[in-house]
Design a protein around this motif. Structure first.
Motif, PDB file in Angstrom:
ATOM      1  N   HIS A 252     -67.676 -66.629 -33.779  1.00  0.00           N
ATOM      2  CA  HIS A 252     -66.877 -65.814 -34.696  1.00  0.00           C
ATOM      3  C   HIS A 252     -67.759 -65.144 -35.746  1.00  0.00           C
ATOM      4  O   HIS A 252     -67.500 -64.011 -36.162  1.00  0.00           O
ATOM      5  N   GLY A 253     -68.805 -65.843 -36.188  1.00  0.00           N
ATOM      6  CA  GLY A 253     -69.695 -65.232 -37.160  1.00  0.00           C
ATOM      7  C   GLY A 253     -70.384 -63.999 -36.612  1.00  0.00           C
ATOM      8  O   GLY A 253     -70.479 -62.968 -37.298  1.00  0.00           O
ATOM      9  N   VAL A 254     -70.867 -64.082 -35.373  1.00  0.00           N
ATOM     10  CA  VAL A 254     -71.496 -62.910 -34.746  1.00  0.00           C
ATOM     11  C   VAL A 254     -70.478 -61.782 -34.609  1.00  0.00           C
ATOM     12  O   VAL A 254     -70.780 -60.607 -34.869  1.00  0.00           O
ATOM     13  N   MET A 255     -69.253 -62.118 -34.212  1.00  0.00           N
ATOM     14  CA  MET A 255     -68.206 -61.111 -34.068  1.00  0.00           C
ATOM     15  C   MET A 255     -67.928 -60.415 -35.404  1.00  0.00           C
ATOM     16  O   MET A 255     -67.829 -59.175 -35.472  1.00  0.00           O
ATOM     17  N   LEU A 256     -67.796 -61.193 -36.467  1.00  0.00           N
ATOM     18  CA  LEU A 256     -67.504 -60.613 -37.776  1.00  0.00           C
ATOM     19  C   LEU A 256     -68.637 -59.714 -38.258  1.00  0.00           C
ATOM     20  O   LEU A 256     -68.397 -58.625 -38.800  1.00  0.00           O
ATOM     21  N   LEU A 257     -69.873 -60.144 -38.063  1.00  0.00           N
ATOM     22  CA  LEU A 257     -71.012 -59.328 -38.493  1.00  0.00           C
ATOM     23  C   LEU A 257     -71.127 -58.052 -37.668  1.00  0.00           C
ATOM     24  O   LEU A 257     -71.541 -57.011 -38.178  1.00  0.00           O
ATOM     25  N   ASP A 258     -70.736 -58.125 -36.388  1.00  0.00           N
ATOM     26  CA  ASP A 258     -70.787 -56.938 -35.542  1.00  0.00           C
ATOM     27  C   ASP A 258     -69.757 -55.901 -35.990  1.00  0.00           C
ATOM     28  O   ASP A 258     -69.930 -54.701 -35.764  1.00  0.00           O
ATOM     29  N   ALA A 259     -68.697 -56.367 -36.626  1.00  0.00           N
ATOM     30  CA  ALA A 259     -67.673 -55.452 -37.144  1.00  0.00           C
ATOM     31  C   ALA A 259     -68.003 -54.963 -38.552  1.00  0.00           C
ATOM     32  O   ALA A 259     -67.324 -54.068 -39.069  1.00  0.00           O
ATOM     33  N   HIS A 260     -69.027 -55.553 -39.174  1.00  0.00           N
ATOM     34  CA  HIS A 260     -69.409 -55.191 -40.546  1.00  0.00           C
ATOM     35  C   HIS A 260     -70.930 -55.127 -40.613  1.00  0.00           C
ATOM     36  O   HIS A 260     -71.592 -56.049 -41.108  1.00  0.00           O
ATOM     37  N   HIS A 261     -71.489 -54.019 -40.114  1.00  0.00           N
ATOM     38  CA  HIS A 261     -72.944 -53.920 -40.008  1.00  0.00           C
ATOM     39  C   HIS A 261     -73.643 -53.971 -41.372  1.00  0.00           C
ATOM     40  O   HIS A 261     -74.789 -54.429 -41.459  1.00  0.00           O
ATOM     41  N   ASP A 262     -72.969 -53.524 -42.420  1.00  0.00           N
ATOM     42  CA  ASP A 262     -73.580 -53.600 -43.745  1.00  0.00           C
ATOM     43  C   ASP A 262     -73.795 -55.050 -44.156  1.00  0.00           C
ATOM     44  O   ASP A 262     -74.827 -55.406 -44.743  1.00  0.00           O
ATOM     45  N   GLN A 263     -72.833 -55.900 -43.820  1.00  0.00           N
ATOM     46  CA  GLN A 263     -72.956 -57.327 -44.124  1.00  0.00           C
ATOM     47  C   GLN A 263     -74.046 -57.970 -43.258  1.00  0.00           C
ATOM     48  O   GLN A 263     -74.806 -58.817 -43.725  1.00  0.00           O
ATOM     49  N   ARG A 264     -74.128 -57.538 -42.005  1.00  0.00           N
ATOM     50  CA  ARG A 264     -75.152 -58.076 -41.114  1.00  0.00           C
ATOM     51  C   ARG A 264     -76.548 -57.698 -41.611  1.00  0.00           C
ATOM     52  O   ARG A 264     -77.456 -58.544 -41.644  1.00  0.00           O
ATOM     53  N   GLU A 265     -76.708 -56.451 -42.020  1.00  0.00           N
ATOM     54  CA  GLU A 265     -78.008 -56.004 -42.521  1.00  0.00           C
ATOM     55  C   GLU A 265     -78.399 -56.765 -43.785  1.00  0.00           C
ATOM     56  O   GLU A 265     -79.569 -57.120 -43.981  1.00  0.00           O
ATOM     57  N   ARG A 266     -77.432 -57.038 -44.613  1.00  0.00           N
ATOM     58  CA  ARG A 266     -77.718 -57.788 -45.838  1.00  0.00           C
ATOM     59  C   ARG A 266     -78.139 -59.220 -45.513  1.00  0.00           C
ATOM     60  O   ARG A 266     -79.033 -59.780 -46.143  1.00  0.00           O
ATOM     61  N   LEU A 267     -77.497 -59.813 -44.509  1.00  0.00           N
ATOM     62  CA  LEU A 267     -77.827 -61.179 -44.122  1.00  0.00           C
ATOM     63  C   LEU A 267     -79.194 -61.246 -43.452  1.00  0.00           C
ATOM     64  O   LEU A 267     -79.962 -62.193 -43.667  1.00  0.00           O
ATOM     65  N   VAL A 268     -79.526 -60.236 -42.651  1.00  0.00           N
ATOM     66  CA  VAL A 268     -80.855 -60.168 -42.030  1.00  0.00           C
ATOM     67  C   VAL A 268     -81.928 -60.058 -43.112  1.00  0.00           C
ATOM     68  O   VAL A 268     -82.983 -60.709 -43.027  1.00  0.00           O
ATOM     69  N   ALA A 269     -81.651 -59.265 -44.141  1.00  0.00           N
ATOM     70  CA  ALA A 269     -82.627 -59.054 -45.207  1.00  0.00           C
ATOM     71  C   ALA A 269     -82.770 -60.267 -46.113  1.00  0.00           C
ATOM     72  O   ALA A 269     -83.837 -60.503 -46.693  1.00  0.00           O
TER      73      ALA A 269
END
Length: 409
Positions: A252-269
Motif C-alpha cells: 500500500h505504501g508503494v501504491m500511495l507514493l506512486d499516486a503522489h510523486h511529490d511525496q515519493r520524491e521527498r521521501l527519496v531525498a
C-alpha cells in the motif's frame, strides 16, 4: 452531495465496497455513526473517538467472543482462544509471558538479516525485469519479507519455510471466500500448522535454541509458564496476522507514493521521513480495516443503545480517516503529518504486540527499495485485491518503474 445522489452503502461483502470503502465510511461517520447491519446482524462504529474509547474499555467491549461478526469463527477452525481473543486479567498475564520472548531488543537484532533479504529480493526484481519477466510487487517483494522474518524468528529451518506459503494462502483464501469454510482449505491448513508447531515446541522444550519459540517455552511470570496451547495460539496469530498485514503495508505504501510523486520524491531525498510515512500509509490504507468486540452490557452512543451480547465492528479504516481527528486533509497523503494517535495497530491492551517488528520490516523495505528503485510504482489495472470484510490487501499487484541499467520498464 447532490439531492439526487445515492449515499454510499456500507456492505462489507460487496466487491465494489471492498475496492473503495471510503465514501461509505464517510457516510457512516457523518450520518450513521452507530450503524446496525442486518445480514449478518452486527453493529458498526466509524468515528475515531468512539472506537478509540471502545477498544480501551474492556469492561463493556469484550474480545472473548471473537474478532469478526461471524459466530465462533475461531472455534470453527479448531482453535483454543488466542491472546487476541482474551480479556484482562488473563490477557495481561499471557501478554507478559509472550513479551519475555518478543522484546524490542530481540526485534532490533533482526535488522541486518532483514536488510540482506530485502536487497536480495530487489536484485531479483531487477533480474526479472532485465529478462522480460513480469514482476509482481506483492508476490515477489512485499509478501515474502514477513514470511522470511517470521520463519526465522520462530526458528523454522530454511528447508521447512516453504510450508508457510500454503498456510498463509489458505488463511487468506478463507477471507477471500467470505469465511465460507466449504470453499476454503483453512481448516486443514490450521491442523497442519498446529501439528508442525507442536513438534517444534516439544523439541524446544527438550533442547532450547536462540529463537522465539524457545524463549516462549522458558518464559515465566510469577511461577507460571506458557502452555503448549498458549504458544500454538501465538504461532497462529503470528502466521495469520503478521504476514499479510506487514506485506500489505509495504504494498500500500508503494501504491500511495506512486499516486503522489511529490511525496515519493521527498521521501527519496530524505529517508529519515520513512518512519513517519509508514504511520501515514497505515492510517490511510490500514491492512486491518476492522475487528469486532462483543458488548458485555448495554452501551449508548449518539443516542443509540446497543444491547448487551451484540457484536460491534470497530471500523479502524473509517476512524483513521475521520476529519474530527485528522482535520480537513484526512483523506490526503502527507508523509510529514503529525500523528499523535491512530488505530493502525489498535489501542489499549490489544495494541499490536508485533508493531515494532512490522515497522522495522517496512522501514528497511522502503529504505532499500527507494534507494535502488526510486521510480517504482504499481499497475492497478492489472492488480487483484483480496476479497475480505476485514483485511484490505492484495493477491496480486504488478510492479512498474523498475530500472535496469538506467532503463525503466
Amino acid at each position: 452531495m447532490p439531492a439526487s445522489a445515492k449515499p454510499a452503502t456500507y456492505d462489507p461483502f460487496d466487491e465494489a465496497f471492498q475496492i473503495d470503502p471510503y465514501p461509505a465510511y464517510r457516510h457512516l461517520r457523518d450520518h450513521d455513526p452507530v450503524h446496525r447491519h442486518s445480514g449478518p446482524p452486527f453493529w458498526a462504529l466509524s468515528r475515531f473517538d468512539d472506537i478509540w474509547n471502545a477498544v480501551r474499555d474492556n469492561a463493556r467491549f469484550s474480545s472473548e467472543q471473537g474478532l469478526t461478526f461471524h459466530p465462533d469463527e475461531i472455534g470453527t477452525l479448531g482453535l483454543a482462544p488466542t491472546i487476541v481473543m482474551l480479556d484482562p486479567p488473563r490477557h495481561g498475564q499471557l501478554r507478559a509471558l509472550i513479551g519475555k520472548g518478543f522484546t524490542p531488543r530481540r526485534v532490533a537484532a533482526l535488522e541486518d538479516l532483514i536488510r540482506g533479504f530485502v536487497r536480495a529480493r530487489i536484485a531479483d526484481l531487477e533480474r526479472r525485469t532485465a529478462d522480460g519477466e513480469p514482476v509482481d510487487l506483492h508476490r515477489d517483494f512485499s509478501s515474502p519479507i514477513p514470511t522470511f522474518v517470521l520463519a526465522h524468528l520462530l526458528g523454522v529451518p530454511e528447508r521447512h519455510r516453504t510450508r508457510f506459503d500454503p498456510w498463509v494462502t489458505a488463511l487468506t483464501g478463507l477471507q477471500d471466500s467470505g469465511f465460507r469454510l466449504e470453499e476454503s482449505a483453512a481448516v486443514s491448513a490450521v491442523a497442519e500448522m498446529f501439528e508442525y508447531f507442536s513438534e517444534v515446541i516439544s523439541a524446544r522444550r527438550r533442547d532450547p535454541g536462540d529463537d522465539l519459540i524457545s524463549a516462549l517455552t522458558a518464559a515465566e511470570v510469577d511461577g507460571e509458564r506458557l502452555t503448549d496451547w498458549d504458544i500454538l495460539g501465538f504461532c497462529f496469530v503470528m502466521v495469520a496476522g503478521g504476514n499479510d498485514t506487514t506485506g500489505n503495508l509495504i504494498s500500500h505504501g508503494v501504491m500511495l507514493l506512486d499516486a503522489h510523486h511529490d511525496q515519493r520524491e521527498r521521501l527519496v531525498a530524505d529517508p529519515a521521513l520513512i518512519p513517519n510515512a509508514l504511520l501515514e500509509f497505515l492510517r490511510l490504507e490500514g491492512s486491518v480495516q476492522g475487528l469486532a468486540r462483543t458488548t458485555l452490557r448495554p452501551v449508548t452512543l449518539h443516542g443509540v443503545e446497543i444491547p448487551a451480547g451484540e457484536k460491534v465492528m470497530m471500523l479502524y479504516g473509517a476512524a483513521n480517516r475521520d476529519e474530527r481527528e485528522f482535520g480537513p486533509t484526512a483523506d490526503r497523503l502527507d508523509i510529514t503529518r503529525e500523528i499523535p494517535r491512530h488505530l493502525g495497530f489498535s489501542s489499549g491492551v490489544h495494541f499490536c504486540i508485533g508493531s515494532h517488528l512490522a515497522q522495522l520490516q517496512a522501514r528497511v523495505a522502503f529504505e532499500e527499495l527507494l534507494a535502488r528503485q526510486p521510480t517504482v510504482g504499481v499497475d492497478l489495472a492489472g492488480a487483484r485485491r483480496l476479497r475480505s470484510a476485514f483485511t484490505r490487501g492484495w493477491v496480486s499487484l504488478p510492479a512498474t518503474g523498475i530500472r535496469v541499467r538506467g532503463r525503466a520498464r
